[in-house]
Design a protein around this motif. Structure first.
Motif, PDB file in Angstrom:
ATOM      1  N   LEU A  12       0.836  -1.203   0.000  1.00 53.21           N
ATOM      2  CA  LEU A  12       0.000   0.000   0.000  1.00 53.21           C
ATOM      3  C   LEU A  12       0.871   1.253   0.000  1.00 53.21           C
ATOM      4  N   SER A  13       1.854   1.295   0.858  1.00 52.48           N
ATOM      5  CA  SER A  13       2.745   2.453   0.958  1.00 52.48           C
ATOM      6  C   SER A  13       3.543   2.662  -0.328  1.00 52.48           C
ATOM      7  N   ASP A  14       4.078   1.588  -0.882  1.00 50.49           N
ATOM      8  CA  ASP A  14       4.884   1.687  -2.108  1.00 50.49           C
ATOM      9  C   ASP A  14       4.081   2.221  -3.291  1.00 50.49           C
ATOM     10  N   HIS A  15       2.762   2.044  -3.256  1.00 51.95           N
ATOM     11  CA  HIS A  15       1.909   2.505  -4.360  1.00 51.95           C
ATOM     12  C   HIS A  15       1.071   3.710  -3.944  1.00 51.95           C
ATOM     13  N   HIS A  16       1.592   4.454  -2.968  1.00 52.40           N
ATOM     14  CA  HIS A  16       1.072   5.766  -2.579  1.00 52.40           C
ATOM     15  C   HIS A  16      -0.319   5.744  -1.968  1.00 52.40           C
ATOM     16  N   PHE A  17      -0.553   4.756  -1.112  1.00 50.70           N
ATOM     17  CA  PHE A  17      -1.759   4.733  -0.297  1.00 50.70           C
ATOM     18  C   PHE A  17      -1.334   5.014   1.144  1.00 50.70           C
ATOM     19  N   ARG A  18      -2.061   5.912   1.792  1.00 48.60           N
ATOM     20  CA  ARG A  18      -1.810   6.221   3.196  1.00 48.60           C
ATOM     21  C   ARG A  18      -2.893   5.539   4.027  1.00 48.60           C
ATOM     22  N   ILE A  19      -2.479   4.781   5.015  1.00 49.80           N
ATOM     23  CA  ILE A  19      -3.425   4.049   5.855  1.00 49.80           C
ATOM     24  C   ILE A  19      -4.101   5.020   6.818  1.00 49.80           C
ATOM     25  N   LEU A  20      -5.433   5.000   6.809  1.00 48.99           N
ATOM     26  CA  LEU A  20      -6.224   5.848   7.690  1.00 48.99           C
ATOM     27  C   LEU A  20      -6.702   5.103   8.927  1.00 48.99           C
ATOM     28  N   LYS A  21      -7.025   3.827   8.767  1.00 52.39           N
ATOM     29  CA  LYS A  21      -7.590   3.062   9.881  1.00 52.39           C
ATOM     30  C   LYS A  21      -7.386   1.570   9.642  1.00 52.39           C
ATOM     31  N   VAL A  22      -7.088   0.854  10.713  1.00 49.28           N
ATOM     32  CA  VAL A  22      -6.991  -0.603  10.684  1.00 49.28           C
ATOM     33  C   VAL A  22      -7.867  -1.135  11.819  1.00 49.28           C
TER      34      VAL A  22
END
Length: 150
Positions: free
Chosen positions: A109-119
């Motif tokens: 996710l990080s490598d493809h420019h997604f920022r985690i908002l909630k887990v």
């Protein structure tokens, strides 16, 4: 050019893909900056289980087991990416999915420019649910992730 979506969601499907990084690379073209990806998948701690038969007892889980001869054995390999075969309803329903480490999921996710908002790691809603199978509720069955394309 691809059509962009504001929200893409997937319920318990991403773990059917063998290579999680390739999955994210393949779907990122459908996201504009600020688009949300919401998905759930089998929790990596549950999917790293192995089954071992010891003296006619079946042990399932990431566990340290002391055998009758006092030998200690570890069951399960979290770091091994592999296909998992599951059966439900006393063997009437079988399906296969892949175990992915949390590291692999979040790094893709990080490598493809997604920022985690909630887990979220869902838990039973009340004590009554433990009556179904108490062992089942010791670990989260799945993982829910919400992220945004940056």
């Amino acid at each position: 050019d691809y059509r962009k979506f504001d929200l893409v969601y997937s319920s318990l499907a991403f773990h059917y893909e063998k290579n999680f990084e390739e999955l994210i690379r393949g779907i990122k073209k459908f996201f504009a900056k600020g688009s949300v990806l919401l998905f759930s998948m089998s929790h990596p701690i549950r999917s790293s289980y192995e089954t071992e038969t010891i003296e006619k007892n079946v042990v399932k889980g990431l566990a340290e087991i002391t055998l009758a001869n006092k030998e200690t054995k570890f069951v399960g390999d979290y770091f091994k990416t592999e296909m998992i075969e599951e059966t439900w309803m006393q063997g009437k329903f079988q399906y296969n999915y892949y175990h992915h480490k949390i590291e692999d999921v979040f790094n893709a996710l990080s490598d493809h420019h997604f920022r985690i908002l909630k887990v979220v790691e869902p838990k039973p809603v009340d004590e009554g649910t433990h009556q179904i199978d108490p062992k089942y509720f010791k670990y989260p069955p799945f993982l829910i992730v919400k992220c945004v394309k940056t």
